[in-house]
Design a protein around this motif. Structure first.
Motif, PDB file in Angstrom:
ATOM      1  N   THR B  62       0.833  -1.183   0.000  1.00 23.08           N
ATOM      2  CA  THR B  62       0.000   0.000   0.000  1.00 23.08           C
ATOM      3  C   THR B  62       0.874   1.240   0.000  1.00 23.08           C
ATOM      4  OG1 THR B  62      -1.594  -1.230   1.315  1.00 23.08           O
ATOM      5  CG2 THR B  62      -1.928   1.150   1.163  1.00 23.08           C
ATOM      6  N   ALA B  63       1.937   1.227   0.778  1.00 23.74           N
ATOM      7  CA  ALA B  63       2.825   2.381   0.890  1.00 23.74           C
ATOM      8  C   ALA B  63       3.393   2.778  -0.466  1.00 23.74           C
ATOM      9  CB  ALA B  63       3.959   2.083   1.875  1.00 23.74           C
ATOM     10  N   ALA B  64       3.845   1.763  -1.202  1.00 24.63           N
ATOM     11  CA  ALA B  64       4.421   2.049  -2.520  1.00 24.63           C
ATOM     12  C   ALA B  64       3.389   2.700  -3.427  1.00 24.63           C
ATOM     13  CB  ALA B  64       4.947   0.751  -3.134  1.00 24.63           C
ATOM     14  N   ALA B  65       2.179   2.170  -3.377  1.00 27.10           N
ATOM     15  CA  ALA B  65       1.110   2.716  -4.217  1.00 27.10           C
ATOM     16  C   ALA B  65       0.768   4.148  -3.817  1.00 27.10           C
ATOM     17  CB  ALA B  65      -0.122   1.824  -4.124  1.00 27.10           C
ATOM     18  N   VAL B  66       0.759   4.410  -2.533  1.00 27.00           N
ATOM     19  CA  VAL B  66       0.434   5.766  -2.059  1.00 27.00           C
ATOM     20  C   VAL B  66       1.505   6.753  -2.528  1.00 27.00           C
ATOM     21  CG1 VAL B  66       0.192   7.243  -0.031  1.00 27.00           C
ATOM     22  CG2 VAL B  66      -0.861   4.965  -0.038  1.00 27.00           C
ATOM     23  N   LEU B  67       2.777   6.369  -2.338  1.00 26.83           N
ATOM     24  CA  LEU B  67       3.864   7.268  -2.730  1.00 26.83           C
ATOM     25  C   LEU B  67       3.775   7.611  -4.216  1.00 26.83           C
ATOM     26  CD1 LEU B  67       6.839   5.672  -0.747  1.00 26.83           C
ATOM     27  CD2 LEU B  67       5.844   7.955  -0.389  1.00 26.83           C
ATOM     28  N   ALA B  68       3.532   6.571  -5.025  1.00 24.69           N
ATOM     29  CA  ALA B  68       3.454   6.785  -6.475  1.00 24.69           C
ATOM     30  C   ALA B  68       2.277   7.705  -6.827  1.00 24.69           C
ATOM     31  CB  ALA B  68       3.321   5.438  -7.181  1.00 24.69           C
ATOM     32  N   GLU B  69       1.151   7.425  -6.213  1.00 17.92           N
ATOM     33  CA  GLU B  69      -0.066   8.182  -6.532  1.00 17.92           C
ATOM     34  C   GLU B  69       0.060   9.651  -6.128  1.00 17.92           C
ATOM     35  OE1 GLU B  69      -2.623   7.778  -8.191  1.00 17.92           O
ATOM     36  OE2 GLU B  69      -4.030   9.288  -7.469  1.00 17.92           O
ATOM     37  N   VAL B  70       0.678   9.915  -4.976  1.00 14.16           N
ATOM     38  CA  VAL B  70       0.845  11.306  -4.536  1.00 14.16           C
ATOM     39  C   VAL B  70       1.766  12.042  -5.515  1.00 14.16           C
ATOM     40  CG1 VAL B  70       1.789  12.811  -2.731  1.00 14.16           C
ATOM     41  CG2 VAL B  70       0.377  10.839  -2.110  1.00 14.16           C
ATOM     42  N   ASP B  71       2.860  11.359  -5.912  1.00 14.73           N
ATOM     43  CA  ASP B  71       3.776  11.980  -6.875  1.00 14.73           C
ATOM     44  C   ASP B  71       3.079  12.253  -8.212  1.00 14.73           C
ATOM     45  OD1 ASP B  71       5.791  11.995  -5.089  1.00 14.73           O
ATOM     46  OD2 ASP B  71       7.003  10.441  -6.036  1.00 14.73           O
ATOM     47  N   ARG B  72       2.382  11.216  -8.716  1.00 16.05           N
ATOM     48  CA  ARG B  72       1.721  11.329 -10.009  1.00 16.05           C
ATOM     49  C   ARG B  72       0.706  12.489 -10.008  1.00 16.05           C
ATOM     50  NH1 ARG B  72      -2.532  10.831 -12.231  1.00 16.05           N
ATOM     51  NH2 ARG B  72      -3.658  10.080 -10.409  1.00 16.05           N
ATOM     52  N   ALA B  73      -0.147  12.469  -9.052  1.00  9.97           N
ATOM     53  CA  ALA B  73      -1.201  13.482  -8.985  1.00  9.97           C
ATOM     54  C   ALA B  73      -0.598  14.876  -8.857  1.00  9.97           C
ATOM     55  CB  ALA B  73      -2.123  13.197  -7.808  1.00  9.97           C
ATOM     56  N   SER B  74       0.493  14.960  -8.110  1.00 16.37           N
ATOM     57  CA  SER B  74       1.117  16.265  -7.925  1.00 16.37           C
ATOM     58  C   SER B  74       1.725  16.760  -9.229  1.00 16.37           C
ATOM     59  CB  SER B  74       2.214  16.179  -6.853  1.00 16.37           C
ATOM     60  OG  SER B  74       1.657  15.621  -5.685  1.00 16.37           O
ATOM     61  N   GLY B  75       2.305  15.819  -9.957  1.00 15.45           N
ATOM     62  CA  GLY B  75       2.887  16.195 -11.241  1.00 15.45           C
ATOM     63  C   GLY B  75       1.827  16.667 -12.234  1.00 15.45           C
ATOM     64  N   ALA B  84       3.854  25.842  -2.286  1.00 13.10           N
ATOM     65  CA  ALA B  84       5.068  25.154  -2.733  1.00 13.10           C
ATOM     66  C   ALA B  84       4.686  23.861  -3.429  1.00 13.10           C
ATOM     67  CB  ALA B  84       5.945  24.856  -1.526  1.00 13.10           C
ATOM     68  N   PRO B  85       5.551  23.340  -4.326  1.00 11.59           N
ATOM     69  CA  PRO B  85       5.253  22.051  -4.956  1.00 11.59           C
ATOM     70  C   PRO B  85       5.225  20.943  -3.902  1.00 11.59           C
ATOM     71  CG  PRO B  85       7.479  22.809  -5.518  1.00 11.59           C
ATOM     72  CD  PRO B  85       6.831  23.910  -4.746  1.00 11.59           C
ATOM     73  N   VAL B  86       4.422  19.911  -4.175  1.00 16.08           N
ATOM     74  CA  VAL B  86       4.309  18.795  -3.237  1.00 16.08           C
ATOM     75  C   VAL B  86       5.623  18.027  -3.173  1.00 16.08           C
ATOM     76  CG1 VAL B  86       3.210  16.563  -2.887  1.00 16.08           C
ATOM     77  CG2 VAL B  86       1.828  18.564  -3.467  1.00 16.08           C
TER      78      VAL B  86
END
Lengths: 243, 243, 243, 243, 243, 243, 243, 243
Positions: B62-75, B84-86
């Motif tokens: 779950t952690a890996a998926a969360v990290l990826a999703e937060v990065d993706r959405a922020s991008g 400031a950028p996420v």
């Protein structure tokens, strides 16, 4: 000892064979018995057994009545053939204990360590019973783990014991601490001191069982009696393995 | 901080005003939430708050998926005006903790003292969260009361702390012992380690409450999170009374 | 302070070194002790320590006897070289507390918030002890969550505190509500008020631990003493981190 | 309604008279029953009763099988004289609920208020069942007492309800808070969310009973079903006293 | 009603706004309050509210003192502008209830059904409070499930009620039986009657929650008050949905 | 019967004298034993006893292996002098019971009454064991107290029984209701069906003990075996007092 | 022995001084440790201590890995000056125990008496550990009190023991029965066998404490380890009082 | 018998139809009833039933008042047509039992076996009630399992009984031991004797349920009444199967 197994007094069946089986006459549990009933059982035990006769948890007024009744009844009759006259008993008020014919010390040493002053009544019961059955007892008080220096100052005395009885209420942590300091058997007695989360001694009992110190054993809540009896069993195996 | 009190995501109402009220953004409790839900809440908090954003009890996948999703959405999107950028987040596997924007150390020292190796996961959670919110943490392990010398050898480190978090299962006696050694606040965390009479941590919880050491406080079973948050509250009052 | 660690009075081992270790002399727990015993311990603490001396859970008649005995014994003898004469003590009946040599206020503010009128005795104990050890206490009463407006009307006073002691029985929900309103440390005291499902305070204790408000800590049922001591520890770390 | 009291299917005795006695056909409890068994009971109820037929706690695969079986069996036979054809059912996955012939809204409004996101499954069950039996439901989520402002922001919606179902785990304090804000009936559902001292919902159940808010009532742990049924009983008395 | 929210009497904060919020003035819980305290709160409520004023769990001697004090104090002063003179109160000894200004019956009928004669005190409290707040109460006694014919003989009276309060100790089975017989709301009150495995009412409370009858709700052990308040809430929603 | 008291198989000491003492060979408790162990004990019992041989709580795969092994081993050897050949056994899957040499019916009638469909597995175990030891069993299902008419419709069958075994989970109220309807012995079996406040059967067990119906007796949770054995004891005294 | 008190391995602090304090190296509790961690601790103990090294509760696959790793690591390096080469270890699967360097028998005899076949795993753990630390163990199985003749047939063996470890689940009555038959120390181990009212061993633990046999002591549920360690302490005091 | 089902006395609904349904008039539970109430119910039962009338748990002073009142009221009036004059009652003080019109012995033998002298009051209640309803009772006292020889000496008397009532507190092991010795029904009564871990009889109750002896049944704690009623039910089935 008369060889007989039990004597039926109507209201109770006295296990006079216990001395032969276990090395100690039956101990009379005073709670809920009248002075006359206690006196009757005591006299039966004094007649049919040779060792110390004890009655526990006896309140002061009942104790006086029991002592008087045992003396009176003994004076009434001539001892049965070959039996010594019935001795006088003594009462230890703080321990709520009556004793007749206490055993002579046999060289087995017990330290009774009590965590706080509130644990004293239970510690007193343990010490008085252990002494009456022939163990050599010293008491260490107020050595709870919230003041470790007090406990550490007593390490030598603790390490010199053949067995340690730990009496502690509240969280019962003293059993773990002592269990880790010494190599001898440790018998833990949880007490009902404290309030709230102490749950009348249940918390201490559970905590002592969950202890991280290996090889500690536990008896019932407030049972100074149980701990003293456990120590007596220990003293016997020590003696046996010696000879 | 945006001044807004809460943001309704449909499946959750994010308390974005908590940072203003309590000095720290809401912490996301990961159990029972999907990666998408956690990521959505995290992004909301990152947008509306300035401080560290944490998600606890998150399993590795779950952690890996969360990290990826937060990065993706922020991008995907340009940050709202003036924000400031996420930042990228990090995952601490033994603590099962996700962290974005950790706080800088503010000079308040916490010692996390764990009774045994089995208490490590809870100790890790406490230490990782406390660090992420700006406390300076050191850890002391395997100092259970069954080996007092190990505890006593650490006295100086314990006495130097601003606050001590004691993590202990089984009978939980370490809290009493440390409580008696130091003058600073002691927050005890009972753990569900052990078996049988340990009752999944209930015995340690009760024992810590019944402790003979004065002024110890207790948090929920296995709640490294609760202890770290309690320490954070302490650090704030310390700071406030200083200025 | 005399540098000595403990004084053995036979029935108790007074931990006179606690003031050096923890900044406060040992507090005497009155339950189960005679007036003579309390007086003896109190005098020992007054002699060997410099700070406030307290005896908790003392009933009125015992309290009068203790005060008289401490005065009488002090009059009997010349103070040991270099020691001040023993001061008069005072009794706070609602708090069941005896105090000698109270500490001067040191600027650390505590709000004691009680959920209902039935929680007053515990709140009084907490407030009186906290005051005696030098904290500045205000009390807020009857702010249970069944009437949230009463609680919300006190928000400013709550937010101004350095620490809040929440005293609540029944379901103990006040701790959660206050925990969510303020940023400072919250020490919750479950009380045994209520009946039936309240389980003599167990329900409140468990509920406070299961609280959804992060970083609340809990002490034993009805333990106003424990909460005051926890607040004292907090006040010390606040002071330390200041200098 | 056919006037018959019960139908014996061998593995179950369907209480087809319940609709006459209580205004609603028996609700099928899905746990531990096979798809065939559920389908058989459902068809019996559809035949002998006129109102909504529900099956609770049905997992997705079982649900699909039940829906297919009820349709198939209904297609096989011509409806008994004077009975409408068996309708298609629907499955609400988050609520784990199967519904045939839902009741039309009758104008009784229920607010389901859930403390946290972890309480959603139980809230969903309560809302779905209440809707299926003809109540008008709105849901308010994430209004736990640790963020009172979120709760207070919903006061108007809460006060407009005919009845409020409060779904809360951990310490269950939301029931007390809402109970004090509104005049209408409040039915509290403790949930098994949380860990440690939450005791799988026992703590919330006890806390809700010990609540300081007068006139709150409580149903079993995690029983969204029980709360919806209690609301249905309320709606009937409301209707009755009207006409 | 004066529009004010609360009146601070020093020892208590009277919630005089409750009548506006919930349709009924705050009810005074007598346990642990002095006659003077009760009288003071009662007079405050009589002044600031219009509806019935009740004090529960008041023992006979205290009750007499409260009645006298309220009368005396009221005679002393002229009523505040626009307020009616303070009425005389009455005491219902079996219910341990004091009532001033009882509400007129509003046409909502409640049956209080008690399982055995030992459950009478709780049934009396429920009935007396319900009556005082304007409900129309009839009582059915000694209808425990061990003699089902007694219960079945009362079916018509039970079915005619708007709400039924079931008062039962021991195993609490009456709640299940009645729950299955009627369609109206059923509020179950577990009582602490019985001994041994009854666990002072805990068993009945748990059993009522585990009941196989759908939609029963439960209040705290021995809380006739809670059940009456729940019925009052029901009566209000019934009235509201009517108009 | 061979007159021998026990046979030591190394991993178990088979009590082959039980048939002589109690009229029935020892019953094998399958949980935790391998198929080989069960088969070995079964063959020992078949050799040394004359009556029915049972193994309870045996899962299907184990059961098949046991049946095969007992047959194989029996075919291997010639029966000991004077002993009949070992019979084939049968497996009752819903009851998880293996039976060899079932007893012929002896005219003692037992009704097994189960409250709900979820109580069926326990009811099946009780019925299958009772039948195997020679009792005449009929089963009544789905007669929980929430639908009293279903129970009352079975009154005649219940009254005709020599003994009734009541199987009920949740609140266990069926035992009280039947206990009041019939004059014969009632053996209640609490089951672990239900959830939340049912506490895995503890609530039903306590409630059955606290029952208001006089003379009901209770066996362990889910113990269909215990109830069948109790009925067997009853059947024997009935037979004895006849001759 | 190297005289050192503890060795810090990072993940654990090995108490290498325990052998000096308590006559036996620390025993490794395997639950929750990796094979590498266990191996590392074991090697440290083998290096720094002279006596037997044990790891308890190790599953088969982990055990194989530990044995291999200890051998491999030992082969890698030359033993430190003056130390013997590291010996091979052995694994006792039923006892889940790893042993290196078992102690030679010292003449102290222990009987492990198990009530039923389900208690075997705990009895095996007790017996294997006791043997590894130098006690002479015999095992008596299947002597539960429901077949007293089986117990009485073993009286002579029981009476010949220096200490008896009683392993019993369910109601734990075997401890009382043996406690009354013998004079030597009795250490009772409650087990979690049984179901329902056995409460996973809690019932046996409580029953053993409430035993009517004087001087029995109790260890934690399923703790064959605790009992063996208690017996080891006993053996030491026996030895000490001999010389 | 008058054929009527119940008589409403206002404060109680007397179940006068019970004799027809269950072969014995309702038994009056004295706790919490006044002498006048008991007398009134007793006279109603004497009038409407033919069999023995009993009132249990009546204290001595109340008993005297009841006896006098029943006699006085009976003298006042002429008996209703066809009814015999009301007989005099008797009081059994140790059993706290009032009896009118005791049943003649019908040849069914019951042994009441009590573990210790503290269990006597409960044993007395069981024996007195059983005798009053026509069973033939003998009592065996002080046969606890800590002295098995005392129990074994009574084997013949135990084996001759039609039913055995076992009365035991503390760990309740006597039920298991007797259950294994005899073939007849065994009804176990846990008592609240003992202290600490005995938990007021809960431990004995749980232990009796977890017993390893098959087919034992259990009644409520201290319920000599329940056991006697269970034996009465047994005696009836024995009689029925005979004819």
């Amino acid at each position: 000892m008369t060889g007989q197994e039990s004597v039926d007094l109507g209201f109770a069946r006295v296990d006079v064979g216990r001395e032969a089986r276990q090395g100690l006459p039956e101990v009379v549990y005073g709670t809920g018995k009248t002075a006359a009933e206690i006196a009757s059982i005591v006299r039966t035990l004094l007649r049919h057994n040779d060792g110390p006769v004890l009655a526990t948890r006896v309140e002061p007024e009942t104790a006086a009545a029991v002592l008087a009744e045992v003396d009176r009844a003994s004076g009434d009759r001539t001892p049965a053939a070959g039996l010594a006259p019935v001795p006088h008993g003594t009462y230890d008020a703080p321990a709520r204990l009556l004793v007749w014919r206490p055993a002579a010390p046999a060289g087995f040493t017990v330290v009774v360590a009590a965590a706080g002053t509130a644990d004293q009544p239970v510690a007193r019961e343990a010490a008085a019973i252990a002494t009456a059955v022939g163990l050599t007892v010293t008491t260490v008080t107020d050595v709870g783990v919230a003041g470790l220096h007090r406990l550490l100052a007593e390490q030598d005395r603790l390490r010199a014991a053949d067995t340690i009885i730990v009496v502690a209420g509240m969280e019962g942590a003293l059993a773990s601490a002592i269990g880790g300091l010494v190599a001898c058997p440790v018998v833990a007695v949880p007490t009902s001191t404290g309030y709230g989360a102490g749950l009348e001694g249940i918390t201490a009992l559970l905590a002592m069982h969950a202890s991280c110190a290996a090889g500690i054993t536990v008896v019932n809540i407030d049972s100074g009696f149980g701990a003293a009896m456990a120590a007596f069993r220990l003293s016997r195996v020590a003696r046996r393995t010696t000879s």
